[in-house]
Design an enzyme around this catalytic site. Structure first.
Site, short mmCIF file in Angstrom:
data_model
loop_
_atom_site.label_atom_id
_atom_site.label_comp_id
_atom_site.label_asym_id
_atom_site.label_seq_id
_atom_site.Cartn_x
_atom_site.Cartn_y
_atom_site.Cartn_z
N CYS A 1 0.84 -1.20 0.00
CA CYS A 1 0.00 0.00 0.00
C CYS A 1 0.88 1.25 0.00
CB CYS A 1 -0.99 -0.04 1.16
SG CYS A 1 -2.35 1.15 0.98
N HIS B 1 -3.98 -4.84 -0.02
CA HIS B 1 -3.55 -5.38 1.27
C HIS B 1 -3.64 -6.91 1.24
CE1 HIS B 1 -3.15 -1.73 3.73
NE2 HIS B 1 -4.07 -1.23 2.90
N GLU C 1 -2.73 -8.99 3.46
CA GLU C 1 -3.10 -9.50 4.79
C GLU C 1 -4.61 -9.40 5.03
OE1 GLU C 1 -2.65 -5.10 5.52
OE2 GLU C 1 -1.73 -6.59 4.19
#
Length: 210
Positions: free
Chosen positions: A81, A183, A185
């Site tokens: 990001c 992202h 995650e």
């Protein structure tokens, strides 16, 4: 395997990245120590927030040289990001503001006519199904939260794109340097696969694992 370094410069979703890597079997240490970053077998630079603040925080913590040293040493390095955006020369955000300049190019605001920030799931077109995208199907959706996008000067580094008001790069690779706008995650199964692929690149590159 020595722990990967997740750079703590006061801006990022650090714990969720660390937990995701741990779940996959890759130990990772959250650190703001430049020596740990410079010596780690693999480095992740997450980030959420403003470009100028990120650069100021990296400078104040003495991490700019450590990032450059890690990249220059050839270890796998992943920006996420804002951590992707600050790898570039400069950003329009509050600026122009100078970035790490590891890759030539600008960070630009998403165009008028689309909701900003770009938040939620969006389809990603993988241009190079290797490296961190190995084994990931075409047209997979990943989770985004951002208001600016990267515009690399060298289009050859672009490994994936998405469409949101325009088609723009959401992933890059140059040698050992990787970056993603989304992202991983927060991107469920295929996001974890991206992190697993990165972890395997670290494992293969780490002399201690051979």
């Amino acid at each position: 395997m020595q722990p990967l370094a997740i750079i703590d410069y006061g801006m990022g979703n650090l714990l969720s990245v660390q937990k995701a890597l741990g779940k996959l079997g890759y130990p990772a240490e959250i650190t703001s120590d430049p020596e740990v970053v410079a010596a780690a077998p693999g480095v992740i630079l997450p980030g959420v927030g403003a470009f100028a603040d990120a650069m100021n925080n990296l400078r104040q913590r003495g991490l700019v040289a450590a990032v450059r040293e890690a990249v220059g040493r050839g270890v796998p390095f992943l920006g996420i990001c804002l951590g992707l955006q600050i790898l570039f020369s400069a950003s329009e955000e509050g600026g122009p503001v100078e970035g790490l300049n590891l890759l030539p190019g600008e960070v630009k605001r998403l165009p008028p006519g689309v909701k900003v920030p770009h938040m939620g799931w969006n389809q990603v077109q993988v241009l190079k199904p290797e490296g961190i995208f190995e084994g990931i199907p075409a047209g997979t959706h990943f989770y985004f939260v951002h208001s600016y996008y990267i515009d690399p000067a060298d289009k050859g580094v672009v490994t994936a794109t998405t469409d949101y008001g325009l088609t723009f790069a959401v992933s890059i690779q140059r040698d050992n340097l990787f970056g993603v706008q989304f992202h991983p995650e927060k991107s469920s199964r295929w996001g974890l696969k991206v992190l697993k692929n990165f972890g395997e690149l670290v494992r293969r590159a780490d002399p201690a694992c051979h």
